[in-house]
Design a protein around this motif. Structure first.
Motif, PDB file in Angstrom:
ATOM      1  N   TYR A 184       4.768   3.606  -8.313  1.00 20.28           N
ATOM      2  CA  TYR A 184       4.259   2.471  -7.537  1.00 20.28           C
ATOM      3  C   TYR A 184       5.151   2.191  -6.334  1.00 20.28           C
ATOM      4  N   HIS A 221      -3.637   3.755  -2.629  1.00 16.64           N
ATOM      5  CA  HIS A 221      -2.455   3.594  -1.769  1.00 16.64           C
ATOM      6  C   HIS A 221      -1.227   3.178  -2.573  1.00 16.64           C
ATOM      7  N   TYR A 222      -1.403   2.994  -3.882  1.00 19.14           N
ATOM      8  CA  TYR A 222      -0.298   2.474  -4.694  1.00 19.14           C
ATOM      9  C   TYR A 222       0.055   3.327  -5.911  1.00 19.14           C
ATOM     10  N   ARG A 240       0.154  -5.400  -6.120  1.00 18.69           N
ATOM     11  CA  ARG A 240      -0.936  -5.029  -5.217  1.00 18.69           C
ATOM     12  C   ARG A 240      -1.922  -4.079  -5.889  1.00 18.69           C
ATOM     13  N   LEU A 241      -2.091  -4.254  -7.188  1.00 15.14           N
ATOM     14  CA  LEU A 241      -3.012  -3.389  -7.928  1.00 15.14           C
ATOM     15  C   LEU A 241      -3.795  -4.198  -8.965  1.00 15.14           C
ATOM     16  N   ALA A 265       3.608   2.949  -2.611  1.00 10.44           N
ATOM     17  CA  ALA A 265       3.172   1.730  -1.936  1.00 10.44           C
ATOM     18  C   ALA A 265       3.329   1.870  -0.423  1.00 10.44           C
ATOM     19  N   LYS A 268       6.426  -3.355   1.227  1.00 12.70           N
ATOM     20  CA  LYS A 268       5.197  -2.582   1.004  1.00 12.70           C
ATOM     21  C   LYS A 268       4.619  -2.813  -0.391  1.00 12.70           C
ATOM     22  N   ALA A 269       5.498  -2.934  -1.379  1.00 13.31           N
ATOM     23  CA  ALA A 269       5.042  -3.083  -2.766  1.00 13.31           C
ATOM     24  C   ALA A 269       4.877  -4.535  -3.168  1.00 13.31           C
TER      25      ALA A 269
END
Length: 220
Positions: A84, A186-187, A158-159, A88, A34-35
């Motif tokens: 995070y 979302h993170y 993812r950011l 995530a 996910k992260a």
């Protein structure tokens, strides 16, 4: 007698312990997907502003890894990295930039965010377009097509964040904004997103002071 200022541990300690309790409940293999971070031998390897941190599962201890050295991460960085991994959910990066106001509860933190982020950067680069470009490139920013100069920065896997500068002229004052990918919520919680925006502006100002030379973007 003046009260003594609180230490970072006193200020942020409860938040760190809460994050560690939540972190212990994660499935590490699912979380790594996910992260979008590497997980092996009980350790998440999380790049943050270009510096790799190791987050140990399940106790949530966070260390910054520097060639030939290892040290415990500052408490604020530890909290952000734990948050995070906790928040995530695997949502893809959207490639759609939004302002801080558009984040969940963005208006609640907007004033503090402006003072710590865009306004501080505007004072540094509002009339120094070339200096902004040098600093952004030194931090590995990816050029974008907004304003007179704009760059995207990968804060976490993812950011991404973006900084857009409209240089001032004889008719209009300069303007600057820090933008977030639409998936940012979302993170990280919005309060943390304000913090990383402030960190990014600090790194850009530091890169400018150092002459725009390429450098590791070590979080504060």
């Amino acid at each position: 007698m003046q009260p003594q200022p609180r230490s970072p541990a006193e200020t942020y300690g409860p938040a760190l312990e809460t994050a560690r309790r939540e972190f212990r409940q994660l499935d590490p293999l699912v979380t790594s997907w996910k992260a979008d971070v590497r997980y092996e031998d009980g350790i998440f390897h999380v790049p943050f502003f270009g510096v790799v941190y190791q987050v140990r599962w399940p106790d949530g201890l966070v260390h910054q890894i520097i060639p030939g050295n290892e040290r415990e991460a500052p408490i604020t960085i530890a909290i952000i990295l734990l948050h995070y991994l906790i928040h995530a959910d695997g949502t893809p990066v959207q490639g759609d930039w939004i302002t801080f106001r558009e984040l969940p509860d963005g208006l609640t933190y907007f004033s503090a965010f402006q003072n710590r982020g865009p306004l501080a950067l505007l004072r540094a680069f509002g009339h120094d377009l070339a200096g902004f470009r040098r600093a952004a490139q030194a931090l590995g920013g990816d050029p974008l097509s907004f304003g007179d100069a704009s760059y995207a920065f990968w804060v976490l896997p993812r950011l991404p964040l973006a900084v857009v500068l409209h240089a001032g002229d004889d008719e209009f004052p300069p303007a600057l904004n820090v933008l977030y990918d639409r998936a940012a919520g979302h993170y990280l919680p919005t309060e943390d997103l304000a913090a990383v925006g402030g960190m990014l502006t600090g790194h850009l100002r530091r890169a400018s002071a150092e002459g725009g030379e390429p450098a590791s973007c070590c979080p504060e």
